[in-house]
Design an enzyme around this catalytic site. Structure first.
Site, PDB file in Angstrom:
ATOM      1  N   GLU A 172       0.820  -1.224   0.000  1.00 61.57           N
ATOM      2  CA  GLU A 172       0.000   0.000   0.000  1.00 61.57           C
ATOM      3  C   GLU A 172       0.851   1.269   0.000  1.00 61.57           C
ATOM      4  O   GLU A 172       0.621   2.191   0.801  1.00 61.57           O
ATOM      5  CB  GLU A 172      -0.957  -0.019   1.196  1.00 61.57           C
ATOM      6  CG  GLU A 172      -1.983  -1.135   1.102  1.00 61.57           C
ATOM      7  CD  GLU A 172      -3.043  -1.103   2.197  1.00 61.57           C
ATOM      8  OE1 GLU A 172      -2.894  -0.309   3.149  1.00 61.57           O
ATOM      9  OE2 GLU A 172      -4.010  -1.875   2.105  1.00 61.57           O
ATOM     10  N   GLU A 291      -5.403  -8.483  -0.459  1.00 62.22           N
ATOM     11  CA  GLU A 291      -6.148  -8.170   0.768  1.00 62.22           C
ATOM     12  C   GLU A 291      -7.603  -7.961   0.388  1.00 62.22           C
ATOM     13  O   GLU A 291      -7.914  -7.088  -0.425  1.00 62.22           O
ATOM     14  CB  GLU A 291      -5.618  -6.909   1.467  1.00 62.22           C
ATOM     15  CG  GLU A 291      -4.266  -7.071   2.134  1.00 62.22           C
ATOM     16  CD  GLU A 291      -3.879  -5.858   2.969  1.00 62.22           C
ATOM     17  OE1 GLU A 291      -4.788  -5.189   3.530  1.00 62.22           O
ATOM     18  OE2 GLU A 291      -2.675  -5.575   3.055  1.00 62.22           O
TER      19      GLU A 291
END
Length: 499
Positions: A172, A291
């Protein structure tokens, strides 16, 4: 109202990569400490790993586990977790405002993966670190010997290389919450040079490039295009992340949110292919949805916690039946995009937004989300067939023309089985389901099961046996036609054998 599904063995979408049933263990909350690892627990082995947790994980048949993060990895020094435990430093984990003891490190986790019968999707730190640390951990894990890092692995008790195949280039990196967050150009350049060095150490590895942290990020799309322009020739997958919430308590809209996942996938595929076309490349970038899950139940409690505990109970969502249905819809969506989604990681596996929960010094128990994932991972192997499906639809607050019945059809040649997964989103109406399977002879019913007849808010926290997979006796087979009825708000599996 009726729903129908038609499929043929001559119309295959793609083979399912088993890694689509992956999961995730991060050094976060009680995922590691008091989760998979609890020395002194009645079921713990000599290394401290809970065998009751291993048994539950083995039921899920998880082929890949992403590790050690997540946000945690962006501040992690992997060298802290090797060598004698008594010499390992305690560190502040800035990502989750906790203290990391490093009692479980690389060797311990790799030993655990053998017990869990899984492989590792190893993440490297591109937040506070970079090329040097990344190439070194590949050498430590994968090089046979005769060099500093590979010989240090041997000194630390592992003679043979771990041969880790799948690696994530950070986590991320577009997020302002991330330690060492970067612009797309900054990350694209760093990821490119890191990928080159890692593959120079071991050219057999596969690398996952960070896509946007979500489709609602202000830089979504632009981020993907930019980082791929830099790194396209050196990576194999682009990542996607998505979490669902139901703060508004709007069930019809909540169960429609799997459509968001489908749109996200198709948008990212189009960007990957646009970069491919621009570069004139013959290489295809596939997706790692590394995710995804429901995550909202625990957020208020987590916001009130004081920092700097060891293994605090963070992100411990207690899931209910409606969450299980949405997870089932997510699985169906991933399978129906199996031509491009090759890796997916349900985040996470134990205690932290997880299907498996533990009690310190006590029992292990299964959340409602355990059941659809378990059935899909065990029986959803083979090839996904392209289907023609019809279903009545509805409009919700955010989504239009949402089918009440969402389904996927899987052809398992090894087992000579056809497996259908289906969810009925309707809150009131049972739905007759007609399944037509062309070019399959001698069809017979193995089993038809359902997760149904539960209040949407039912959890298994107080009564761990409050939910179970049951038989659905309504399904019948006549030649190539299969028919039955699926209940309102239900997850369903139909297994058929053929000659």
């Amino acid at each position: 109202m009726r729903a129908s599904v038609k499929a043929s063995k001559h119309n295959v979408l793609d083979a399912i990569d088993k890694r689509i049933y992956g999961s995730f263990i991060e050094h976060l909350g009680r995922a590691v400490y008091e989760g998979i690892y609890e020395p002194g627990h009645p079921t713990a082995n000599e290394e401290g790993f809970r065998q009751d947790v291993i048994e539950a994980i083995n039921e899920l048949n998880v082929p890949l586990v992403r590790y050690p993060g997540g946000n945690f990895v962006s501040g992690y020094n992997w060298e802290d977790g090797i060598g004698p435990k008594e010499d390992r430093p305690k560190r502040l984990d800035l990502a989750w405002k906790s203290v990391e003891t490093n009692e479980v490190g690389l060797h311990e986790f790799m030993d655990w993966t053998e017990l869990a019968k899984t492989e590792v999707n190893m993440a490297v730190n591109l937040g506070t670190r970079g090329v040097d640390a990344a190439k070194n951990i590949v050498e430590y894990c994968n090089h046979p010997g005769g060099t500093y890092w590979s010989d240090l692995r041997k000194e630390n008790g592992r003679d043979e290389p771990y041969s880790i195949k799948t690696w994530c280039l950070g986590n991320e990196m577009d997020g302002p919450w991330q330690i060492g967050a970067k612009t797309a150009d900054e990350y694209g350049r760093l990821a490119t040079e890191t990928a080159k060095a890692m593959k120079w150490v071991d050219d057999s590895i596969e690398l996952v490039l960070c896509g946007s942290s979500g489709s609602k990020m202000p830089t979504f799309g632009e981020w993907e295009f930019t980082v791929l322009e830099h790194a396209y020739d050196y990576v194999d997958f682009l990542s996607l992340h998505l979490y669902w919430e139901n703060f508004e308590n709007d069930l019809s809209n909540y169960l429609a949110k799997s459509r968001e996942m489908d749109h996200f996938i198709k948008d990212v595929v189009s960007i990957c292919d646009a970069v491919k076309a621009k570069k004139g490349s013959g290489k295809k970038i596939n997706l790692s949805f590394d995710e995804w899950n429901v995550w909202y139940h625990s957020k208020d409690a987590d916001a009130k916690r004081e920092p700097w505990d060891i293994a605090p109970p963070l992100l411990e969502d207690i899931y209910n039946f409606e969450d299980a249905l949405l997870v089932g819809l997510g699985i169906i969506t991933l399978l129906n995009n199996a031509d491009r989604v090759k890796i997916a990681c349900l985040a996470q596996l134990v205690n932290v937004i997880a299907p498996i929960m533990t009690v310190k010094d006590g029992e292990v128990w299964k959340q409602p989300t355990f059941y659809p994932f378990m059935q899909a991972s065990n029986f959803g192997r083979g090839k996904v067939l392209t289907v023609q499906s019809e279903s009545p639809t509805y409009d919700s607050k955010e989504f239009k023309d949402v089918p009440f019945v969402e389904s996927t059809v899987i052809w398992n040649e090894d087992e000579q089985e056809i497996v259908i997964f289906a969810v009925n989103r309707s809150e009131k109406d049972a739905m007759p389901l007609d399944i037509k399977l062309d070019d399959f002879e001698g069809l017979s019913l193995i089993e038809a099961t359902e997760l149904a007849d539960y209040d949407p808010k039912l959890t298994t926290e107080e009564n761990h046996d409050a939910m179970a997979i049951k038989n659905n006796d309504s399904f019948k087979v006549e030649e190539a036609a299969v028919s039955g009825e699926i209940k309102p708000l239900s997850w369903n599996m139909v297994r058929l054998s053929y000659k």
